[in-house]
Scaffold this active site. Structure first.
Site, PDB file in Angstrom:
ATOM      1  N   ASP A 279      43.947  32.719  39.157  1.00 55.38           N
ATOM      2  CA  ASP A 279      42.581  32.643  38.678  1.00 55.38           C
ATOM      3  C   ASP A 279      42.454  31.346  37.858  1.00 55.38           C
ATOM      4  OD1 ASP A 279      40.284  35.253  37.578  1.00 55.38           O
ATOM      5  OD2 ASP A 279      39.969  33.151  38.066  1.00 55.38           O
TER       6      ASP A 279
HETATM    7  C1  GLC Z   1      36.580  33.132  37.477  1.00 51.59           C
HETATM    8  C2  GLC Z   1      36.854  34.572  37.895  1.00 51.59           C
HETATM    9  C3  GLC Z   1      37.294  34.723  39.324  1.00 51.59           C
HETATM   10  C4  GLC Z   1      36.596  33.677  40.175  1.00 51.59           C
HETATM   11  C5  GLC Z   1      37.136  32.325  39.753  1.00 51.59           C
HETATM   12  C6  GLC Z   1      36.465  31.172  40.511  1.00 51.59           C
HETATM   13  O1  GLC Z   1      37.116  32.903  36.204  1.00 51.59           O
HETATM   14  O2  GLC Z   1      37.750  35.316  37.082  1.00 51.59           O
HETATM   15  O3  GLC Z   1      36.980  36.062  39.742  1.00 51.59           O
HETATM   16  O4  GLC Z   1      36.853  33.909  41.554  1.00 51.59           O
HETATM   17  O5  GLC Z   1      37.026  32.100  38.353  1.00 51.59           O
HETATM   18  O6  GLC Z   1      35.126  31.089  40.169  1.00 51.59           O
END
Ligand code: GLC
Length: 723
Positions: A279
């Site tokens: 993440d």
């Molecule tokens: C965010 C979220 C994740 C998402 C990623 C890209 O922090 O936790 O679910 O897919 O970043 O946007």
């Protein structure tokens, strides 16, 4: 923790996107790639088009040119992505195509109900259909990969991200996870209208302490295995191409550095063949987590745990090549990570035609079509849950009545989209007010008053009052935990004042989480849970409020009476002192009931259903048998309707304590008025299996109670014995 495997756990069958022919081509490519180019494939940066996290890097186009960037997220439209892809394919040494990712969570441009709302439909086909439409729209807009489905089981409504998943239940979570993966990926990833899915957030992100986003997760291995992992395994068995690590620590180790999760379970036990992305900057965050002294150490922890791609952290980008040269990180780990990533680019056909997803004609033909809007309207209707309907005030009469519509969300286009609404646009949205006015036409008088004082006056002249209440869309989603899960502001007081006038008050709730609203339950005449219905909100709501569609949604998550009860969910343990109102020394509160406001699986409709006593084909089965449980279901009302027949199992005695019941099967059934049907649901040994005292997986002989009814509180039961 040594987890002994039994026959119950199958490694992933080779997914249909795997092609041994691609592996040979990957071998040849790996042979000629430099170390920097390999690390480039393991690097994912956001474009500056959209912001979904705390940092933005400048100059990602230059990184593409130098082959140090292999994937981009938050970049979309066929034209924009074609231009970036051209740099990668025509201006770099090897021309390896880019992968474009985006958060297509519940629609790309045509927005569907938030996933928690879609789960309330208990309709796996609907979930698959909305994912398929989202895939078609996003693929037509130049995207290859969505960071969905979010499959985190969530039992704490203070956590804002409950809106993004399928709620509290393991079984419903498994069903929805598999359906969404199949919708996004279809059965042929070379179809340019399919995209890679991503099972997230691995793992147990929904168990964050105190419902506070990004907070610590401290659960037993047994709870991890029995509760939080099964929807991920269902996604994997459905062929999911990628996994995303979660921000949280698990048993003291952040997921992005957790070898037990990413290698022992995901690779060694489950046989996952796709790739793992972190993440957003979650590798970097292992420094504040206090498990890595600096970013370089965090990167080493991540690559050794089994991370293949670094989202936005630029840690592999900065340190990995040097760590390989110094011998701190094995070259073989880099090669395996790059292989998994290239495998998915080959599976999408990007090496055959890197521009196959950037077709502006296909883009204009597939996005926000009437057919997509019709599907969004139909699925939104099925997501609504009728929580109360005193005196059958609903459905409303279309002709002749004076309907007052008021409340802060009655004409809000933006709020109908909910969080994570991709490229969904407020201007496309049909609001509750618009939908009601269109449906009523000149037959009923629909008056809209936004001002509270004015609304009180207008209510005296109305026949029925519709109040659009709830949370604005940004009050749920990421980084949106709430310590108070009541109606925000003075909405509760407003509803009480309107109810005091003595006219029927219909509350339409817009919210991303279960709300503790006992005051609304005691004053409103009717309550329709609408979640955030998406682009076609108003049309779907009018269809239900005026009775053109009979609501059949059921709660995917328990609604508490008060936040003090949280966590509260139906499949809790009995404890050694189960609640006894006549015995002080039993498990209860001095100031609150143990019961929820509305239980898991609950929902009303415009008709009623009666369940006969359950029967079993055989009251005793062996491990190899299938138990068949039947009930006679009758529509005892005056209109056709759909209900969800739910089957719960209690393992009465186990080598470890077992939940008082767990959902193990369900079937949506539509019956005409007066119609009866025998509904039969099946149970196998897998449905009776769990992580036993010695941490082996399987069933245990003994007594089971089988409950079949309309929600998690049903007492309609029969006994089953497993020999
Ligand atoms: C965010 C979220 C994740 C998402 C990623 C890209 O922090 O936790 O679910 O897919 O970043 O946007």
């Amino acid at each position: 923790m040594l987890v002994l495997l039994s026959a119950g756990l199958r490694a992933q069958q080779v997914p249909d996107w795997y092609d041994a022919g691609h592996e040979r081509r990957i071998d040849s490519l790996l042979d000629i790639m430099t170390l920097e180019e390999k690390v480039g494939q393991m690097t994912l940066f956001t474009s500056d088009w959209d912001v979904t996290g705390p940092t933005i890097r400048e100059g990602y186009q230059d990184d593409i040119k130098t082959g140090r960037l292999g994937a981009i997220f938050n970049a979309h439209t066929a034209e924009y992505n074609r231009n970036l892809q051209r740099i990668a394919v025509e201006e770099t040494r090897l021309g390896i195509p880019l992968l474009f990712g985006y958060d297509v969570i519940h629609g790309y441009r045509t927005i569907f109900p938030i996933p928690l709302g879609e789960a309330a439909s208990w309709n796996a086909e609907a979930a698959e259909e909305s994912a398929r439409i989202a895939a078609r729209e996003s693929a037509a807009a130049g995207l290859h990969w969505t960071f969905a489905p979010m499959v985190d089981v969530a039992r704490d409504p203070r956590w804002g991200r409950v809106m993004e998943g399928a709620g509290e239940d393991v079984y419903l979570g498994k069903v929805m996870a598999a359906a969404r993966v199949k919708g996004f990926q279809g059965d042929d990833l070379t179809d340019p209208l399919t995209i890679l899915a991503c099972a997230k957030h691995f793992a147990a992100y929904g168990a964050a302490q105190a419902g506070r986003d990004y907070h610590t997760v401290d659960i037993s291995e047994r709870v991890l295995r029995d509760i939080y992992l099964p929807p991920f395994k269902a996604a994997l068995d459905a062929g999911v191409a990628t996994f995303m690590t979660s921000f949280n620590e698990l048993d003291g180790v952040p997921a992005s550095g957790n070898e037990h999760l990413l290698t022992e379970i995901l690779r060694d036990q489950w046989g996952f063949m796709g790739f793992v992305v972190t993440d957003y900057t979650s590798i970097n965050e292992m420094v504040p987590h206090g498990i890595a002294t600096d970013s370089a150490a965090a990167g080493e922890l991540a690559i050794e745990a089994g991370v293949d791609m670094d989202m936005q952290g630029a840690i592999f980008y900065e340190y990995l090549a040097e760590q390989v040269r110094s011998g701190a990180v094995a070259q073989s780990q880099i090669d395996e990570a790059v292989r998994r990533i290239l495998r998915m680019k080959y599976a999408l056909g990007l090496f055959d035609d890197p521009y196959r997803y950037s077709d502006t004609t296909r883009e204009s033909e597939n996005i926000l079509t009437e057919a997509n809007r019709e599907a969004a309207r139909r699925i939104a209707r099925e997501s609504f849950v009728l929580l109360k309907n005193e005196d059958n005030v609903l459905p409303l009469a279309k002709d002749g009545g004076r309907i007052l519509i008021t409340g802060p969300l009655a004409d809000s286009q933006e709020d109908m989209l909910g969080a994570w609404h991709g490229d969904g646009r407020a201007a496309d949205v049909i609001t509750l007010l618009t939908g009601m006015r269109e449906a009523a036409g000149d037959k009923a008088q629909v008056q809209y008053v936004s001002d509270m004082t004015e609304a009180i006056r207008a209510a005296r002249r109305a026949d029925v009052i519709v109040v659009a209440a709830g949370e604005t869309w940004e009050m749920s989603g990421e980084a949106a935990s709430r310590a108070d899960i009541g109606l925000p502001g003075d909405q509760g007081a407003m509803i009480r004042e309107l109810a005091a006038i003595g006219k029927p008050v219909v509350v339409v709730l817009f919210n991303g989480r279960p709300l503790a609203i006992p005051g609304v339950d005691s004053t409103a005449t009717a309550i329709l849970e609408a979640w955030y219905p998406g682009t076609e909100a108003g049309h779907a709501l009018a269809d239900v409020l005026f009775g053109d569609h009979n609501p059949g949604g059921r709660l995917p998550m328990t609604f508490p009476r008060s936040v003090g009860q949280v966590p509260i969910f139906y499949s809790m343990k009995n404890t050694g002192r189960p609640m006894d109102p006549n015995n002080k020394y039993t498990s209860k509160y001095l100031d609150e009931s143990n019961d929820p406001l509305y239980p898991f699986g609950y929902g009303l409709g415009y008709t009623t259903f009666e369940y006969g006593a359950p029967s079993l084909e055989s009251a005793t089965i062996t491990r190899n048998d299938t138990a068949r449980v039947s009930v006679e279901l009758t529509n005892t009302g005056s209109v056709a309707g759909t209900t969800v027949v739910q089957l719960y199992v209690q393992d009465v005695i186990g080598s470890v304590t077992r939940p008082v019941r767990e959902l193990k099967a369900f079937e949506r059934v539509e019956l005409a008025a007066g119609e009866s049907r025998t509904v039969t649901l099946e149970l196998t040994e897998e449905d009776l299996s769990f992580y036993r005292r010695d941490m082996t997986y399987g069933s245990e002989p003994g007594a089971f109670r089988i409950y079949v009814g309309a929600d998690a509180t049903t007492s309609n039961a029969i006994s089953l014995t497993l020999e």
